[in-house]
Design a protein around this motif. Structure first.
Motif, PDB file in Angstrom:
ATOM      1  N   UNK A  43     -12.208 -10.301  -6.528  1.00 45.30           N
ATOM      2  CA  UNK A  43     -11.500  -9.543  -5.496  1.00 45.30           C
ATOM      3  C   UNK A  43     -12.005  -8.105  -5.592  1.00 45.30           C
ATOM      4  N   UNK A  46     -12.872 -12.839 -12.638  1.00 47.89           N
ATOM      5  CA  UNK A  46     -11.498 -13.151 -12.226  1.00 47.89           C
ATOM      6  C   UNK A  46     -11.109 -14.579 -12.582  1.00 47.89           C
ATOM      7  N   UNK A  58      -6.460 -14.319  -9.199  1.00 50.81           N
ATOM      8  CA  UNK A  58      -6.801 -15.173  -8.044  1.00 50.81           C
ATOM      9  C   UNK A  58      -7.137 -16.546  -8.605  1.00 50.81           C
ATOM     10  N   UNK A  94      -3.958  -7.151 -12.515  1.00 50.92           N
ATOM     11  CA  UNK A  94      -3.458  -7.177 -11.136  1.00 50.92           C
ATOM     12  C   UNK A  94      -2.560  -8.398 -10.977  1.00 50.92           C
ATOM     13  N   UNK A 139       4.481  -5.548  -6.815  1.00 49.82           N
ATOM     14  CA  UNK A 139       3.243  -5.545  -7.597  1.00 49.82           C
ATOM     15  C   UNK A 139       3.457  -4.962  -8.993  1.00 49.82           C
ATOM     16  N   UNK A 152     -17.124 -17.500  -7.897  1.00 50.20           N
ATOM     17  CA  UNK A 152     -16.726 -16.341  -8.707  1.00 50.20           C
ATOM     18  C   UNK A 152     -15.314 -15.895  -8.315  1.00 50.20           C
ATOM     19  N   UNK A 153     -15.014 -16.016  -7.021  1.00 49.05           N
ATOM     20  CA  UNK A 153     -13.683 -15.668  -6.475  1.00 49.05           C
ATOM     21  C   UNK A 153     -13.192 -14.318  -6.996  1.00 49.05           C
ATOM     22  N   UNK A 167      -0.453   3.823  -7.888  1.00 45.34           N
ATOM     23  CA  UNK A 167      -0.670   3.938  -9.335  1.00 45.34           C
ATOM     24  C   UNK A 167      -1.325   2.683  -9.918  1.00 45.34           C
ATOM     25  N   UNK A 168      -0.863   1.503  -9.468  1.00 48.67           N
ATOM     26  CA  UNK A 168      -1.347   0.274 -10.104  1.00 48.67           C
ATOM     27  C   UNK A 168      -2.807  -0.026  -9.826  1.00 48.67           C
ATOM     28  N   UNK A 204      -2.191  -1.865 -15.448  1.00 47.72           N
ATOM     29  CA  UNK A 204      -0.968  -1.120 -15.741  1.00 47.72           C
ATOM     30  C   UNK A 204      -0.147  -0.877 -14.488  1.00 47.72           C
ATOM     31  N   UNK A 205       1.043  -0.367 -14.700  1.00 49.72           N
ATOM     32  CA  UNK A 205       1.848   0.181 -13.607  1.00 49.72           C
ATOM     33  C   UNK A 205       2.682   1.292 -14.210  1.00 49.72           C
TER      34      UNK A 205
END
Lengths: 501, 501
Positions: free
Chosen positions: B121, A91, A102, A99, A261, B118-119, B346-347, A460-461
């Motif tokens: 999620x 991430x 972070x 997404x 989102x 690493x953070x 969905x996302x 994706x969305x």
């Protein structure tokens, strides 16, 4: 008492281990892990962004049981390098666009170190006054920075609290107004309470509402359309409310979103709050992602109307240089939260709590135990300053705009929704995909191909039936070269796919 | 792209700041904070255990708004030393005996560093496979160490998850069985559901039940008595259930406790589970504190009967060398949790989630976002080993026993309840307190006097009408000399109070 064997010392075969908090051993091992992580950041671009391991990979590597005897930190760090890091989706990689990223930072990391080092449990003021007071202070600082109405600040009768997640923030506010309402209409009417949102609202609302015992059938995700940029329509909201009231149901709660989102749509807060007020509905504004942008004056207009809401939250752990977990929640009426969530068992009673001079945050959240989360926010605010934070966010927005510009240079691609912040929703245009092929399916293959390369990670969305690839700029280490690389990567994989299609 | 100003770099007056995750700056500042905390542990006995500040102390010291410009880490650490530490109640002090202590350790601290560094999620497997897999593995390791029945382990069809708090663990299990039950009896019957516990059960249950929308009137805290050591009586439980069923109510959930907060009473799990089974009640065993002791074979008998329960939790962040927050929850039927808590927008959809080959922990907990908590447990297990952890706990139990021995040397004091683990409940005996004085009030004054000294911190409970001072051995740095000092301190303050009374 000199004849006591020091039982707190551990036997390690014939050698004697040190106390698990021995300061010098703490120093030695702490330095090792700082160096380990600094090296990780140095090398982060060498690792695939999305982990490439297969399900079950780690069970094959690790023993079936915990070790009987202590092992050295050197051996453990070697295993972190060889066994854990390959299984991490990175991430913090500058090529992470999935997404909402972070965005960690040094300041937040140091704040977490201090928090863990002190390891205080701040449920009541007396259990660590600094934890409570710093939290109240930074929540007022943040509230001023983002120009929240004074009624959300401690100085204006409201107040802020750090939760772990938006789900917790929503859950606690739903429970607060649910208890308020049930005390008036009678608890037997819990099945009549209705919660409103749009079909773009984050799934956290659905989960919170379920947990709170609201009838899932009484959650009203109101349909949005492309013509209104997937905003929640005040008119549609009112129609839904009127219909529910006619049916004998009781409107309770509305969740508006600033920055959805899927596409970062922004609901029109002012108009929605006006309607909600007429029906006595609690309005929560969820700005989990886009709240961070609203710290820049040029984006603040997206929050216009928030003065009509009852509560507001944004996740500092998304795009505000703060590591997980850190959701900032403000409420105008802390008494509603406290009334619903407070417990006062004898073993927690103390003079200060009874004097009502202090905040006891245990009554503002779900759990009793709580970490000293304010430290990391305080370190972030001080280390980067208001201007530094704004410049950081602006930099990401400009990079997203740059990516939009790149998309425009290649007619095979299109930006699907207008960009509000640092998220770009794009796809390969239907014009270049063979007519007998499914456009959404093509883009799904493209995304999977890009992600399987390990060179970047996007997600994706599907909005209004359209499958879009989301590129969210937000990782702290991202620079223009990573944006350029991401675009070339998408082009290359599209080239290959368009050939084979 | 060379003509782009690097917008991610922050302007600091005329100087240009580094990226907020610059590896070399990370290294420099990280080392500084390691040294800062090592020094803090060196000096920890110099600070008053319970903070001595007055409400509002910090508002007087800090500015009204966040700084506009970045400040140096050197200045910030100076302020942590001068402004924050005086406001901390020092939970890591060897003289901390209050509540249940939070036993930090080097290994856990390093695990937190890696987690924050690493953070990641870890809501879905794919968002960091190692985070999910390591969590499942350490939960199986822990489950085997504590001899949980196989049905609680992944290998036996159950499974474990790391929550933030007991409150969350209880809330999620209550919601799981609530949804299960309502799907059978109809949602309109939510008001009929009844939850059972004893009057010694932690307030987390009350809070969870409220949040879950159970009628607070349907929480049955069954009265316990001194004659049965404040255990929940199976007979009383059955009477309550029978009476509720007669009244048309529906028994749902029973919370048993292994090691109550006030006096570490242990409910008789076997007999309680048998009754619960007859009525189809979900049994949760809350061993938040004493679960840690049950890792030692000689204490494991306190968990006898857990095989009849549906879920079991203990807090590694109390007495298992693990920093906050870390509540270990096992369930026999993960499907019940998942059914109640899963959301599939969905996302978040991905191949692995749909293949059902993986665990997606977002469906096992309240929040979507989650930290890589398993790292710290893994580091603790490996750094200290099973034997090291057991010796650590045994050392504390022996120190508590030693304190009991000291109490016995002074006839003015008495141990009020039998000691099960490392908590001693004592008081000044009614025999030495003037007849016209209130015994509880005297002991309350004594405790306040001890705590005001800053030399130790203990808390109280009232059980069966008796005010007791609780000395809980559990801070990692505590040695025999601190126990001896605590006893002398209590004696000295009692001497003074007995003179003036």
């Amino acid at each position: 008492m000199g004849d006591h064997k020091p039982d707190h010392l551990l036997e390690n075969g014939s050698a004697t281990m040190l106390n698990p908090l021995d300061p010098e051993e703490f120093r030695r091992q702490g330095h090792m892990v700082v160096d380990f992580l600094a090296d990780y950041y140095h090398n982060i671009e060498k690792y695939p962004v999305r982990s490439q391991v297969k399900p079950g990979y780690l069970r094959e590597l690790l023993p079936e049981s915990a070790p009987l005897k202590p092992e050295s930190i050197e051996k453990i760090l070697q295993d972190v390098q060889e066994e854990i890091i390959p299984g991490i989706t990175n991430w913090q990689s500058p090529n992470f666009f999935a997404y909402f990223p972070s965005s960690g930072s040094i300041a937040s990391f140091l704040g977490e170190m201090l928090c863990t080092g002190f390891n205080t449990v701040g449920f009541s003021w007396i259990t660590s006054p600094a934890a409570t007071e710093l939290e109240s202070i930074v929540m007022d600082w943040l509230g001023k920075m983002i120009q929240l109405p004074k009624s959300f600040l401690f100085s204006g009768g409201g107040g802020g609290v750090l939760h772990g997640s938006t789900c917790e923030a929503i859950l606690c506010t739903v429970v607060a107004v649910r208890e308020q309402k049930l005390s008036v209409i009678g608890r037997e009417n819990i099945g009549k309470l209705v919660v409103y949102c749009s079909d773009q609202t984050h799934s956290s609302l659905q989960k919170s509402v379920t947990i709170a015992g609201i009838n899932p059938k009484n959650l009203r995700p109101i349909v949005t359309t492309k013509s209104s940029n997937f905003q929640l329509s005040p008119h549609s909201l009112e129609l839904a409310i009127v219909s529910d009231v006619k049916a004998g149901l009781i409107p309770l709660y509305l969740c508006c979103t600033v920055g959805t989102t899927s596409s970062t749509a922004v609901d029109p807060l002012g108009a929605l709050c006006e309607i909600a007020e007429q029906y006595g509905i609690w309005v929560h504004v969820d700005a989990a992602y886009a709240g961070a942008a609203c710290f820049c004056p040029e984006f603040r207009h997206f929050l216009d109307g928030v003065e009509g809401a009852n509560s507001f939250s944004f996740n500092a752990h998304k795009w505000f240089l703060t590591s997980l977990e850190c959701c900032c929640l403000w409420v105008k009426d802390p008494a509603a939260l406290i009334k619903a969530l407070s417990t006062n068992p004898e073993y927690l009673r103390n003079y200060f709590a009874e004097s009502e001079q202090v905040v006891d945050y245990k009554d503002w959240q779900m759990a009793l135990s709580r970490r000293f989360r304010a430290l990391k926010i305080w370190l972030v605010l001080r280390s980067y300053g208001v201007t530094g934070l704004r410049d950081f966010i602006r930099g990401h927005v400009k990079m997203a705009k740059h990516f939009e510009g790149l998309i425009a240079t290649d007619k095979r691609f299109e930006v699907v929704f207008p960009r509000n912040f640092a998220l770009v929703c794009f796809r390969v245009s239907p014009l270049v995909i063979p007519r007998d092929k499914d456009v959404n399916e093509f883009n799904r293959h493209l995304l999977e191909s890009v992600n399987a390369s390990g060179d970047a990670f996007m997600t994706h969305a599907v909005v209004g039936g359209v499958y879009v690839i989301r590129l969210a700029v937000g990782a702290t280490l991202t620079e223009y070269r990573h944006i350029d690389k991401a675009f070339r990567l998408v082009q290359e994989h599209a080239n290959v796919l368009l050939c084979v299609y």
